[in-house]
Design a protein around this motif. Sequence first.
Motif, short mmCIF file in Angstrom:
data_model
loop_
_atom_site.label_atom_id
_atom_site.label_comp_id
_atom_site.label_asym_id
_atom_site.label_seq_id
_atom_site.Cartn_x
_atom_site.Cartn_y
_atom_site.Cartn_z
N ASN A 154 49.12 31.83 32.17
CA ASN A 154 50.55 32.17 32.22
C ASN A 154 51.07 32.75 30.91
O ASN A 154 52.26 32.68 30.64
CB ASN A 154 51.36 30.91 32.58
CG ASN A 154 51.18 30.53 34.03
OD1 ASN A 154 51.54 31.29 34.91
ND2 ASN A 154 50.58 29.38 34.27
N THR A 157 53.81 35.25 31.62
CA THR A 157 54.85 34.86 32.57
C THR A 157 56.15 34.57 31.81
O THR A 157 56.17 33.71 30.93
CB THR A 157 54.43 33.59 33.34
OG1 THR A 157 53.18 33.84 33.98
CG2 THR A 157 55.47 33.22 34.38
N TYR A 167 57.87 30.82 30.94
CA TYR A 167 56.88 29.75 31.12
C TYR A 167 56.81 28.93 29.85
O TYR A 167 56.73 29.46 28.75
CB TYR A 167 55.50 30.33 31.44
CG TYR A 167 54.43 29.28 31.57
CD1 TYR A 167 54.30 28.55 32.74
CD2 TYR A 167 53.58 29.00 30.51
CE1 TYR A 167 53.33 27.57 32.85
CE2 TYR A 167 52.61 28.02 30.61
CZ TYR A 167 52.49 27.30 31.79
OH TYR A 167 51.54 26.33 31.89
N ASN A 202 58.71 32.91 26.92
CA ASN A 202 57.38 32.32 27.09
C ASN A 202 57.03 31.50 25.86
O ASN A 202 57.26 31.90 24.74
CB ASN A 202 56.35 33.43 27.30
CG ASN A 202 54.99 32.91 27.68
OD1 ASN A 202 54.36 32.19 26.92
ND2 ASN A 202 54.54 33.28 28.86
#
Length: 131
Positions: free
Chosen positions: A31, A34, A37, A91
Amino acid sequence: MNLFGGTISSLEKGLNYASLKNKTIAQNIANVDTPNYKAKNVNFEQMLSDAKEASTISAKRTDARHYDFQIQQSTPGVYSYDNFNYRSNGNGVDMDAEQASLAENTIYYNALVERVSSKFNTLNTVIKGGR
């Protein structure tokens, strides 16, 4: 009869911890791009305290012939860095730190596997009578 005095059980718990940590690191790496995240981590001390404070559920026995059982519920000690943003998209994964943590955890896991293997080799030697 406990052949190794709880050593195998302790090594098993260490392997479970290392496996959970490896899965968590892999999830963080997967991730890395992402948005929003938050990186997760596994803390051994947190796992230990969670295990001590694990809630126990017992069955209510309405008859003496009913089986008595208990189930322990615990959390695995995974937590996320909620307020940490490593990138501007929200993130929280630092790829360099994750790779270093993965390398460290792999060394730890392999050391535990070698220790378990040596314990089983010792048992195998005893069973074969030293041959």
